[in-house]
Design a protein around this motif. Structure first.
Motif, PDB file in Angstrom:
ATOM      1  N   ALA A  17      -2.413 -11.975   2.913  1.00 20.37           N
ATOM      2  CA  ALA A  17      -3.237 -10.940   2.062  1.00 20.37           C
ATOM      3  C   ALA A  17      -3.846  -9.589   2.547  1.00 20.37           C
ATOM      4  CB  ALA A  17      -4.218 -11.596   1.484  1.00 20.37           C
ATOM      5  N   TRP A  18      -3.881 -10.172   4.404  1.00 19.28           N
ATOM      6  CA  TRP A  18      -4.838  -9.252   4.365  1.00 19.28           C
ATOM      7  C   TRP A  18      -3.926  -8.114   4.846  1.00 19.28           C
ATOM      8  CZ3 TRP A  18      -9.665  -6.602   6.265  1.00 19.28           C
ATOM      9  CH2 TRP A  18      -8.616  -5.809   7.416  1.00 19.28           C
ATOM     10  N   VAL A  19      -2.948  -8.819   5.649  1.00 20.21           N
ATOM     11  CA  VAL A  19      -1.734  -7.034   5.884  1.00 20.21           C
ATOM     12  C   VAL A  19      -1.431  -6.546   4.606  1.00 20.21           C
ATOM     13  CG1 VAL A  19       0.566  -7.538   6.949  1.00 20.21           C
ATOM     14  CG2 VAL A  19      -0.935  -7.932   8.000  1.00 20.21           C
ATOM     15  N   ALA A  20      -1.412  -7.425   3.672  1.00 20.83           N
ATOM     16  CA  ALA A  20      -0.624  -6.545   2.406  1.00 20.83           C
ATOM     17  C   ALA A  20      -1.587  -5.243   1.490  1.00 20.83           C
ATOM     18  CB  ALA A  20      -0.133  -7.714   1.122  1.00 20.83           C
ATOM     19  N   VAL A  21      -2.943  -6.066   1.943  1.00 21.87           N
ATOM     20  CA  VAL A  21      -3.848  -4.632   1.851  1.00 21.87           C
ATOM     21  C   VAL A  21      -3.705  -3.898   2.369  1.00 21.87           C
ATOM     22  CG1 VAL A  21      -6.806  -4.207   1.502  1.00 21.87           C
ATOM     23  CG2 VAL A  21      -5.636  -6.382   0.353  1.00 21.87           C
ATOM     24  N   GLN A  22      -4.021  -4.147   3.417  1.00 22.15           N
ATOM     25  CA  GLN A  22      -3.101  -2.429   4.735  1.00 22.15           C
ATOM     26  C   GLN A  22      -1.711  -2.100   4.367  1.00 22.15           C
ATOM     27  OE1 GLN A  22      -6.395  -2.119   6.921  1.00 22.15           O
ATOM     28  NE2 GLN A  22      -6.624  -4.430   6.215  1.00 22.15           N
ATOM     29  N   LEU A  23      -1.230  -2.355   4.344  1.00 24.88           N
ATOM     30  CA  LEU A  23       0.256  -2.223   3.753  1.00 24.88           C
ATOM     31  C   LEU A  23      -0.240  -1.239   2.074  1.00 24.88           C
ATOM     32  CD1 LEU A  23       4.147  -3.615   3.537  1.00 24.88           C
ATOM     33  CD2 LEU A  23       3.773  -1.627   1.699  1.00 24.88           C
ATOM     34  N   VAL A  24      -0.835  -1.852   1.514  1.00 23.71           N
ATOM     35  CA  VAL A  24      -1.765  -0.588   0.383  1.00 23.71           C
ATOM     36  C   VAL A  24      -1.793   0.475   0.414  1.00 23.71           C
ATOM     37  CG1 VAL A  24      -1.802  -0.796  -1.959  1.00 23.71           C
ATOM     38  CG2 VAL A  24      -0.578  -2.774  -1.488  1.00 23.71           C
ATOM     39  N   SER A  25      -3.388   0.132   1.428  1.00 24.42           N
ATOM     40  CA  SER A  25      -4.177   1.090   2.397  1.00 24.42           C
ATOM     41  C   SER A  25      -2.992   2.182   2.433  1.00 24.42           C
ATOM     42  CB  SER A  25      -4.486  -0.109   2.722  1.00 24.42           C
ATOM     43  OG  SER A  25      -5.576  -0.135   2.135  1.00 24.42           O
ATOM     44  N   ASP A  26      -2.259   1.841   3.615  1.00 25.94           N
ATOM     45  CA  ASP A  26      -1.554   2.932   3.620  1.00 25.94           C
ATOM     46  C   ASP A  26      -0.445   3.941   3.269  1.00 25.94           C
ATOM     47  OD1 ASP A  26      -3.114   2.156   6.870  1.00 25.94           O
ATOM     48  OD2 ASP A  26      -0.663   0.824   7.086  1.00 25.94           O
ATOM     49  N   LEU A  27      -0.389   2.912   2.444  1.00 25.84           N
ATOM     50  CA  LEU A  27       0.892   3.673   1.040  1.00 25.84           C
ATOM     51  C   LEU A  27       0.318   5.099   0.059  1.00 25.84           C
ATOM     52  CD1 LEU A  27       3.200   1.283  -0.142  1.00 25.84           C
ATOM     53  CD2 LEU A  27       4.074   2.975   0.646  1.00 25.84           C
ATOM     54  N   ARG A  28      -0.958   4.086  -0.068  1.00 27.36           N
ATOM     55  CA  ARG A  28      -2.184   4.906  -1.101  1.00 27.36           C
ATOM     56  C   ARG A  28      -2.888   6.189  -0.294  1.00 27.36           C
ATOM     57  NH1 ARG A  28      -2.816   0.288  -5.440  1.00 27.36           N
ATOM     58  NH2 ARG A  28      -1.713   0.450  -6.911  1.00 27.36           N
ATOM     59  N   GLY A  29      -3.292   5.800   1.314  1.00 28.39           N
ATOM     60  CA  GLY A  29      -3.690   6.516   2.085  1.00 28.39           C
ATOM     61  C   GLY A  29      -5.562   6.038   1.491  1.00 28.39           C
ATOM     62  N   GLU A  30      -5.704   5.360   1.483  1.00 25.25           N
ATOM     63  CA  GLU A  30      -7.258   4.992   1.243  1.00 25.25           C
ATOM     64  C   GLU A  30      -7.313   3.571   0.857  1.00 25.25           C
ATOM     65  OE1 GLU A  30      -7.896   6.972  -2.396  1.00 25.25           O
ATOM     66  OE2 GLU A  30      -7.751   5.167  -4.253  1.00 25.25           O
TER      67      GLU A  30
END
Length: 181
Positions: free
Chosen positions: A161-174
């Protein structure tokens, strides 16, 4: 075309798939049916699973939860990965082929995909930064595969879950937060 291909259908991979799918990404999980959890007769310490299900039953529940939000789980074992310049092609031993813009490796200590990509390693583990980013652009790793968590289902699921949240954050820039229906 998938936004993310998750390689590995154990707790970290299925938890990551759940978070990625809830973020609105198109996600496929390649599950080789090799999760270490399949050998566990009872999991008494997974929060919310008060009945202490077998490892097999817990995996079934995790898969069902990820699928409920749109993740696709594909049975197969990866034999080849090609980076086609922005899109990864993943070929399965069973003859299937999947495409995705990013890879998330939740492969425990299985070295095949990490070796195919030439990822930096620390022994049997994939080297990552704190957010699960590997040495290869658009490739992340989570769970036991990155050597930061022990092989407990709940800890592996949390790291997925942590890494998935980081991946989504990277994609969205926030920073991404998943607190809505």
């Amino acid at each position: 075309m998938n936004d993310v291909l998750v390689i590995g259908g154990g707790p970290s991979g299925l938890s990551a798939a759940l978070f990625l799918a809830r973020a609105g990404l198109k996600v496929a999980v390649v599950d080789g049916g090799r999760s270490q959890l399949l050998t566990v007769s009872r999991v008494p310490n997974y929060p919310g699973a008060l009945d202490g299900p077998s490892g097999e039953e817990l995996l079934r529940r995790l898969k069902e939860h990820a699928e409920r939000y749109g993740a696709e789980v594909v049975r197969g074992v990866v034999k080849e990965v090609r980076d086609m310049g922005g899109v990864f092609e993943v070929f399965l031993e069973e003859g299937g082929r999947l495409e995705g813009e990013r890879l998330l490796l939740c492969t425990h200590k299985e070295p095949t995909v990490a070796s195919l990509l030439g990822l930096r390693r620390k022994g049997v583990f994939i080297e990552t930064d704190e957010g699960g980013r590997t040495s290869y652009p658009r490739v992340y790793a989570a769970g036991v595969a990155r050597g930061r968590v022990p092989g407990h289902a709940i800890v592996s699921a949390g790291d997925g879950a942590w890494v998935a949240v980081q991946l989504v954050s990277d994609l969205r820039g926030e920073a991404y937060k998943d607190h809505t229906d």
